[in-house]
Design a protein around this motif. Structure first.
Motif, PDB file in Angstrom:
ATOM      1  N   LYS A   1      13.167 -45.093  12.619  1.00  0.00           N
ATOM      2  CA  LYS A   1      11.923 -45.708  12.163  1.00  0.00           C
ATOM      3  C   LYS A   1      11.016 -44.588  11.650  1.00  0.00           C
ATOM      4  N   SER A   2      10.052 -44.947  10.845  1.00  0.00           N
ATOM      5  CA  SER A   2       9.124 -43.931  10.361  1.00  0.00           C
ATOM      6  C   SER A   2       8.459 -43.250  11.556  1.00  0.00           C
ATOM      7  N   PRO A   3       8.614 -41.925  11.715  1.00  0.00           N
ATOM      8  CA  PRO A   3       8.035 -41.231  12.868  1.00  0.00           C
ATOM      9  C   PRO A   3       6.520 -41.433  12.945  1.00  0.00           C
ATOM     10  N   GLN A   4       6.025 -41.501  14.164  1.00  0.00           N
ATOM     11  CA  GLN A   4       4.598 -41.669  14.397  1.00  0.00           C
ATOM     12  C   GLN A   4       3.977 -40.340  14.819  1.00  0.00           C
ATOM     13  N   ILE A   5       2.818 -40.033  14.268  1.00  0.00           N
ATOM     14  CA  ILE A   5       2.088 -38.831  14.681  1.00  0.00           C
ATOM     15  C   ILE A   5       1.303 -39.161  15.938  1.00  0.00           C
ATOM     16  N   VAL A   6       1.633 -38.492  17.037  1.00  0.00           N
ATOM     17  CA  VAL A   6       0.946 -38.717  18.302  1.00  0.00           C
ATOM     18  C   VAL A   6      -0.412 -38.018  18.292  1.00  0.00           C
ATOM     19  N   ARG A   7      -0.398 -36.783  17.843  1.00  0.00           N
ATOM     20  CA  ARG A   7      -1.648 -36.028  17.738  1.00  0.00           C
ATOM     21  C   ARG A   7      -1.404 -34.791  16.901  1.00  0.00           C
ATOM     22  N   ARG A   8      -2.483 -34.217  16.434  1.00  0.00           N
ATOM     23  CA  ARG A   8      -2.402 -32.946  15.723  1.00  0.00           C
ATOM     24  C   ARG A   8      -2.636 -31.817  16.713  1.00  0.00           C
ATOM     25  N   LEU A   9      -1.819 -30.790  16.664  1.00  0.00           N
ATOM     26  CA  LEU A   9      -1.946 -29.682  17.590  1.00  0.00           C
ATOM     27  C   LEU A   9      -3.192 -28.861  17.270  1.00  0.00           C
ATOM     28  N   SER A  10      -3.710 -28.195  18.278  1.00  0.00           N
ATOM     29  CA  SER A  10      -4.809 -27.265  18.051  1.00  0.00           C
ATOM     30  C   SER A  10      -4.258 -26.052  17.306  1.00  0.00           C
ATOM     31  N   PRO A  11      -5.124 -25.282  16.645  1.00  0.00           N
ATOM     32  CA  PRO A  11      -4.643 -24.084  15.953  1.00  0.00           C
ATOM     33  C   PRO A  11      -3.873 -23.132  16.863  1.00  0.00           C
ATOM     34  N   VAL A  12      -4.339 -22.980  18.107  1.00  0.00           N
ATOM     35  CA  VAL A  12      -3.662 -22.083  19.048  1.00  0.00           C
ATOM     36  C   VAL A  12      -2.284 -22.633  19.394  1.00  0.00           C
ATOM     37  N   GLU A  13      -2.191 -23.946  19.617  1.00  0.00           N
ATOM     38  CA  GLU A  13      -0.897 -24.565  19.920  1.00  0.00           C
ATOM     39  C   GLU A  13       0.068 -24.396  18.754  1.00  0.00           C
ATOM     40  N   TYR A  14      -0.426 -24.591  17.549  1.00  0.00           N
ATOM     41  CA  TYR A  14       0.420 -24.454  16.358  1.00  0.00           C
ATOM     42  C   TYR A  14       0.984 -23.042  16.236  1.00  0.00           C
ATOM     43  N   VAL A  15       0.137 -22.051  16.477  1.00  0.00           N
ATOM     44  CA  VAL A  15       0.586 -20.652  16.392  1.00  0.00           C
ATOM     45  C   VAL A  15       1.685 -20.385  17.424  1.00  0.00           C
ATOM     46  N   LYS A  16       1.519 -20.922  18.641  1.00  0.00           N
ATOM     47  CA  LYS A  16       2.524 -20.715  19.689  1.00  0.00           C
ATOM     48  C   LYS A  16       3.845 -21.393  19.322  1.00  0.00           C
ATOM     49  N   VAL A  17       3.768 -22.612  18.811  1.00  0.00           N
ATOM     50  CA  VAL A  17       4.975 -23.339  18.424  1.00  0.00           C
ATOM     51  C   VAL A  17       5.679 -22.625  17.282  1.00  0.00           C
ATOM     52  N   ARG A  18       4.909 -22.175  16.318  1.00  0.00           N
ATOM     53  CA  ARG A  18       5.484 -21.523  15.151  1.00  0.00           C
ATOM     54  C   ARG A  18       6.180 -20.217  15.519  1.00  0.00           C
ATOM     55  N   SER A  19       5.771 -19.607  16.619  1.00  0.00           N
ATOM     56  CA  SER A  19       6.348 -18.317  17.017  1.00  0.00           C
ATOM     57  C   SER A  19       7.818 -18.430  17.414  1.00  0.00           C
ATOM     58  N   VAL A  20       8.270 -19.640  17.734  1.00  0.00           N
ATOM     59  CA  VAL A  20       9.674 -19.810  18.135  1.00  0.00           C
ATOM     60  C   VAL A  20      10.550 -20.220  16.956  1.00  0.00           C
ATOM     61  N   ARG A  21       9.950 -20.391  15.801  1.00  0.00           N
ATOM     62  CA  ARG A  21      10.705 -20.869  14.642  1.00  0.00           C
ATOM     63  C   ARG A  21      11.860 -19.940  14.258  1.00  0.00           C
ATOM     64  N   GLU A  22      11.578 -18.639  14.183  1.00  0.00           N
ATOM     65  CA  GLU A  22      12.612 -17.681  13.779  1.00  0.00           C
ATOM     66  C   GLU A  22      13.784 -17.714  14.753  1.00  0.00           C
TER      67      GLU A  22
END
Length: 268
Positions: A211-232
């Motif tokens: 089904k079309s995914p639902q956005i639960v919430r937008r992450l805070s800038p700090v949360e986004y930076v932490k999540v992005r750090s595991v991308r590599e």
């Protein structure tokens, strides 16, 4: 009265502890943070002794649900952040084989073993005859080589990422969702999403699609930076985590709709 109000509720949830259990630890001279460090140390030690792989959630078509291959848990929805996803392709020509005849981790170039040359070769997916409609070895109208999307999901409370592989019939929905985020200038890793399935039917044949995914919430800038750090790290893991027969067969039963669905996706 205990000072449990000072405890991090998220940490309690991650450790799977009740307030009573936290009180018992405290009464025995072990703080919640010390306990968390003990658990973390044990997990790191055990992970070093195995070939740690992301746990996979497989689609159960009849139940319109996801099942955890490691624990057997069944869920109607999955919720988390997707720091990384990628296109993958796989080709299985024989029966009962575990490894694909050819696979691609970027959807652009496939790697296969050339028996005559006795070495691995690369070929372009766009011009490969197995990537053409009607190449299905079973005589169907679809393609022998299946295109998929592999999502790495960080779930709240989990100590490692999990993987969801979307079969061909779910690609249009996923690509449309990500395109919407791109239009808004929002990275996928900046939102928490909820994934669920819905039933599709063609005569007596029934299967499940995303089904079309639902956005639960937008992450805070700090949360986004932490999540992005595991991308590599996840990108590197994706190259080692080859496509298996279970991924390839996950869309089994929906072949009748694949041609029409892929055609509408590519022409949209």
């Amino acid at each position: 009265m205990s000072n449990l109000v000072q405890y991090d509720a998220a940490l309690l949830q991650k450790l799977g502890l009740s307030e009573q259990e936290a009180q018992e630890l405290e009464a025995n001279g072990v703080s919640l943070q010390e306990y968390a460090e003990m658990v973390g140390s044990d997990l790191d030690s055990e992970a070093d002794q195995i070939d740690a792989r992301p746990v996979r959630w497989q689609i159960v078509h009849a139940a319109r649900a996801f099942t955890n291959e490691a624990t057997g848990e069944v869920r109607q929805t999955l919720r988390g952040v997707v720091p990384y996803f990628h296109v993958t392709r796989a080709l299985f020509l024989g029966e009962g084989q575990d490894r694909p005849d050819c696979s691609s981790m970027d959807g652009k170039y496939g790697v296969y073993f050339d028996v005559e040359l006795n070495r691995e070769q690369r070929r372009e997916c766009a011009t490969c005859p197995f990537n053409k409609y009607g190449s299905d070895p079973k005589g169907g109208k679809g393609k022998a080589c299946k295109e998929m999307r592999r999502l790495f999901l960080l779930e709240e409370g989990s100590n490692m990422s999990s993987v969801v592989t979307l079969p061909p019939t779910s690609l249009k929905v996923w690509d449309r969702f990500v395109s919407g985020l791109l239009y808004k200038g929002t990275p996928l890793a900046a939102v928490e999403v909820e994934l669920s399935l819905e039933a599709k039917q063609n005569g007596a044949q029934t299967w499940s699609v995303l089904k079309s995914p639902q956005i639960v919430r937008r992450l805070s800038p700090v949360e986004y930076v932490k999540v992005r750090s595991v991308r590599e790290e996840l990108e590197q893991a994706a190259q080692r985590y080859t496509v298996g027969l279970d991924d390839y067969m996950q869309g089994a039963g929906d072949e009748a709709s694949v041609t029409a669905d892929e055609a509408s996706r590519t022409s949209a």
